[in-house]
Design an enzyme around this catalytic site. Structure first.
Site, PDB file in Angstrom:
ATOM      1  CE  LYS A   1      -2.238  11.040   3.474  1.00 38.52           C
ATOM      2  NZ  LYS A   1      -3.084   9.900   2.390  1.00 38.52           N
TER       3      LYS A   1
ATOM      4  CG  HIS B   1      -2.019  -1.098   1.057  1.00 38.87           C
ATOM      5  ND1 HIS B   1      -3.485  -0.660   0.538  1.00 38.87           N
ATOM      6  CD2 HIS B   1      -2.137  -2.109   1.595  1.00 38.87           C
ATOM      7  CE1 HIS B   1      -3.929  -1.790   0.765  1.00 38.87           C
ATOM      8  NE2 HIS B   1      -3.254  -2.703   1.275  1.00 38.87           N
TER       9      HIS B   1
ATOM     10  CE  LYS C   1      -6.081  14.259   0.288  1.00 38.05           C
ATOM     11  NZ  LYS C   1      -6.315  13.043  -0.395  1.00 38.05           N
ATOM     12  NE  ARG C   2      -3.513  10.277  10.191  1.00 35.70           N
ATOM     13  CZ  ARG C   2      -3.349   9.542  11.187  1.00 35.70           C
ATOM     14  NH1 ARG C   2      -4.299   8.529  11.594  1.00 35.70           N
ATOM     15  NH2 ARG C   2      -2.329   9.311  12.032  1.00 35.70           N
TER      16      ARG C   2
ATOM     17  CE  LYS D   1     -13.760   6.632   0.694  1.00 34.11           C
ATOM     18  NZ  LYS D   1     -12.761   6.496   1.897  1.00 34.11           N
TER      19      LYS D   1
ATOM     20  CB  THR E   1      -9.874   5.100  -0.741  1.00 36.02           C
ATOM     21  OG1 THR E   1      -9.473   5.594   0.297  1.00 36.02           O
ATOM     22  CG2 THR E   1      -9.362   4.106  -1.586  1.00 36.02           C
TER      23      THR E   1
HETATM   24  C1  NBG Z   1      -2.493   3.690   2.027  1.00 35.60           C
HETATM   25  C2  NBG Z   1      -1.896   4.651   0.834  1.00 35.60           C
HETATM   26  C3  NBG Z   1      -3.249   5.064   0.024  1.00 35.60           C
HETATM   27  C4  NBG Z   1      -4.054   3.993  -0.460  1.00 35.60           C
HETATM   28  C5  NBG Z   1      -4.492   3.164   0.787  1.00 35.60           C
HETATM   29  C6  NBG Z   1      -5.165   2.009   0.423  1.00 35.60           C
HETATM   30  C7  NBG Z   1      -0.837   2.898   3.742  1.00 35.60           C
HETATM   31  C8  NBG Z   1       0.348   2.479   4.066  1.00 35.60           C
HETATM   32  N1  NBG Z   1      -1.187   3.157   2.555  1.00 35.60           N
HETATM   33  O1  NBG Z   1      -2.855   5.843  -1.110  1.00 35.60           O
HETATM   34  O2  NBG Z   1      -1.201   5.977   1.476  1.00 35.60           O
HETATM   35  O3  NBG Z   1      -5.381   4.406  -0.925  1.00 35.60           O
HETATM   36  O4  NBG Z   1      -3.333   2.867   1.384  1.00 35.60           O
HETATM   37  O5  NBG Z   1      -4.649   1.153  -0.399  1.00 35.60           O
HETATM   38  O6  NBG Z   1      -1.418   3.436   4.551  1.00 35.60           O
END
Ligand code: NBG
Length: 675
Positions: free
Chosen positions: A552, A358, A546-547, A658, A654
């Site tokens: 980001k 991920h 987002k976080r 949304k 993701t």
């Molecule tokens: C996160 C990514 C996102 C991705 C999500 C789900 C982790 C390690 N990765 O870009 O930063 O959409 O995983 O795949 O949290």
């Protein structure tokens, strides 16, 4: 699909009866929390009717089951989505109305289980909804953290973290399954002996933690499937030590119990970042070992010891490397407990495990100090060493003499256990979460593995469940879409493309704009109630949620706002379409720079509010405690979606999907799934 007997009348009777039996109250006397519980447990009863049938069917069909192992599941509230998936929202709404209860007030009573940080955990939750809705048998497996992700307060413009004790009022959706409780062993040492010419490995002097599973039903949309999210809770095997207690040593009497139970106390609050803390290693092994023990037990119940059948009946998905210890644990169980040989066990592992990566962020690639693994998990470490020895031998044949390269690909090297290498070497499938991310994995991050096993690699772009992220959170847009193109898209969301011609349809656009405006009003109300901030709903709503992370680039967005501010205050003739910028983001408590960015955004908000001309054009809102429930109000109200990651760093994203699904225009870099 079997129907349940929950019509409006029986729903009403059930709620009245529960309030009477459990609380001794009438509907009029009951608190909102009591009503929430009565309604939720009625929904649960309805699900359980299906669950029993689904379980029997599984016993008969013996179909293959997916186990999705993830240290995070960011589920959000369940009640409304459960009603929706049962196709019973109208019945519940009507029943509650007749009882004088407002459903929307009751929904807010449900605590949100925040058992995840961000995208990775929310993806896992979306997958559970989709798997059940596609009638695919699956079990999600994770840790039952007593404290989920911290609650965020903003004090003097800065983030303050508060504990999230989400279980305080109980959890209606879960049921303990005591018959599946099992032991997980840590520490100690391994004795090797010989029996009938075979080596025997006996783990001694370990300490034991008991793993107790709590199951939460996952109901599919209008299907007969009811899957399970299994969360493991850590308990001490020891009950309170009465002799110490009797001698007045109160603390000592409970000390060991607390040591064991700390394993499932709290979720690590880092997103896309990882640190090799011993407690975290214990958490990972705790839940993977418990899960694997259950998988084996369940397999034997259905198929006996027919191990050749295992990969046809069981698929184990490793969500990022955190559950990767499932691999040596399955080896251990098959060899030490079930008596299989190494080659047979390794072959089963290869065929059973699949791994999703991920992130390519270096600080998120999990590595454990060799000594820590050896000390905490001595038998697992032995297996890792042997896996590594065999792997390096094969790699030597592929790359003779290339020590540097082999070291990079090894499971154990430079004093560390490399979890990604373990997962790639021992899985049959490795996927990235968007085309771009998959390409980077093949060309850069895992370049050498792609040379030796190109067939393993693929890219599968993430998705989201439109049941939560459109139907549940935006009911008005959902109705408009149904009125316009019918309801086929609910089963097959690809059919949403039938809306394309309406992009130019005046009447449709007017209806769409009206709904957007109503959703904006809903957000304005929430911001007023929660934070006592006034926002003008005629402003364009521009959102980045987002976080908080440097990659980001919330800071880039904030600097753009500062540029606009400077233009406004230095040039009286400058005008613009008034725009309200919303930020929603939690920063990891130890991530200093991320917290300073929150402070900067709040400072910017104050600067603008204090300037009479600037505040006519600009507004900045930092939404406190961004979570799934907040997202469900924020996203339908958004008009601009900010997806600004430094290109290559956001594996997929993701949130981007949304916002799009709710009709916002994206401003983004060509990264991850934006592409
Ligand atoms: C996160 C990514 C996102 C991705 C999500 C789900 C982790 C390690 N990765 O870009 O930063 O959409 O995983 O795949 O949290």
């Amino acid at each position: 699909m079997p129907t349940t007997q929950f019509d409006k009348e029986s729903i009403k009777q059930s709620i009245i009866g529960k309030l009477q039996r459990y609380n001794g109250r009438t509907v009029q006397e009951a608190s909102e929390q009591q009503i929430y519980k009565a309604v939720a447990s009625t929904v649960r009863d309805q699900i359980m009717q299906k669950f029993t049938i689904a379980r029997d069917e599984r016993k008969n069909n013996k179909s293959k089951r997916l186990y999705y192992l993830s240290v995070e599941y960011l589920m959000g509230r369940s009640m409304y989505c459960n009603m929706l998936n049962l196709v019973s929202t109208d019945e519940y709404r009507q029943a509650l109305k007749e009882l004088g209860i407002n459903l929307d007030d009751i929904l807010k009573e449900e605590p949100e289980p925040g058992l995840g940080n961000g995208g990775l955990g929310r993806l896992a939750a979306c997958f559970l909804d989709s798997l059940a809705s596609l009638d695919l048998p699956a079990m999600g497996c994770t840790i039952r953290y007593e404290y989920g992700l911290f609650r965020q307060k903003i004090v003097d413009g800065q983030q303050v973290e508060l504990p999230d004790s989400w279980l305080e009022n109980g959890n209606v959706w879960e049921m303990p399954v005591m018959e599946d409780a099992c032991e997980v062993h840590f520490g100690g040492h391994v004795d090797i002996s010989e029996e009938d010419g075979k080596q025997k490995f006996i783990h001694r002097d370990y300490y034991t933690v008991e793993a107790v599973p709590y199951d939460m039903p996952i109901v599919g949309y209008n299907t007969s499937t009811v899957n399970t999210l299994r969360t493991w809770s850590a308990r001490s095997k020891k009950r309170i030590d009465l002799s110490s207690f009797g001698q007045g040593k109160y603390a000592q009497a409970s000390e060991e119990i607390e040591l064991a139970e700390v394993i499932s106390k709290v979720l690590y609050p880092e997103d896309n970042h990882y640190e090799g803390k011993m407690l975290r290693l214990k958490q990972h092994y705790f839940f993977t070992s418990a899960t694997l023990q259950y998988i084996i037990k369940d397999f034997k119940k259905l198929h006996g010891a027919n191990w050749a059948l295992f990969p046809d009946k069981v698929c184990i998905h490793i969500n990022d490397t955190h559950p990767g210890l499932a691999i040596p644990e399955l080896m251990r169980l098959l060899m030490d407990e079930e008596g299989l040989g190494w080659d047979e066990a390794a072959d089963i592992c290869q065929k059973t495990f699949a791994y999703t990566n991920h992130t390519i962020m270096a600080e998120a690639l999990e590595k454990w100090p060799e000594a820590m693994v050896r000390q905490q998990l001595p038998r697992i470490f032995m297996i890792l060493e042997e896996l590594n020895r065999r792997l390096c031998k094969d790699l030597w044949d592929a790359f003779p003499g290339e020590w540097e390269r082999i070291g990079q690909m090894a499971i154990i090297s430079y004093g560390q256990v490399h979890m990604a290498n373990l997962c790639i070497a021992m899985s049959h499938s490795v996927n990235g979460v968007s085309q771009l991310h998959g390409d980077i994995l093949k060309e850069e991050t895992f370049h050498d593995y792609n040379l030796v096993s190109p067939e393993k690699f693929s890219a599968i772009t993430n998705g989201i469940t439109h049941r939560r992220w459109l139907m549940s959170c935006n009911p008005k847009l959902t109705s408009l879409i149904c009125d316009t193109i019918g309801t086929d898209w609910i089963r097959e969301p690809e059919q949403l493309s039938a809306l394309t011609p309406y992009a130019e349809d005046k009447a449709f656009r007017e209806k769409f704009a009206k709904i957007k405006q109503e959703n904006k009003q809903r957000l304005v109300k929430l911001v007023k109630n929660r934070q006592n901030i006034d926002v003008d709903p005629t402003f364009v709503f521009d959102v980045q949620s987002k976080r908080l992370h440097e990659y980001k680039r919330q800071m880039l967005n904030a600097l753009h706002i500062l540029v606009l501010y400077n233009r406004i205050v230095s040039d009286d003739s400058f005008t613009m379409e008034p725009r309200a910028f919303f930020f929603g983001a939690k920063a990891s408590p130890g991530y200093y720079r991320a917290k300073q960015i929150i402070r900067f955004i709040n400072g910017l908000a104050r600067l603008i509010d204090n300037h009479p001309r600037a505040r006519k054009f600009l507004k900045v809102v930092f939404l406190e405690n961004y979570d799934v429930s907040t997202a469900e109000v924020l996203i339908p109200a958004s008009e601009i979606s900010e997806q600004l990651s430094t290109a290559s760093k956001e594996a997929s994203g993701t949130g981007n999907m949304k916002f799009m699904m709710n009709g916002a225009v994206t401003i983004g870099t060509m990264d991850g799934a934006n592409v």
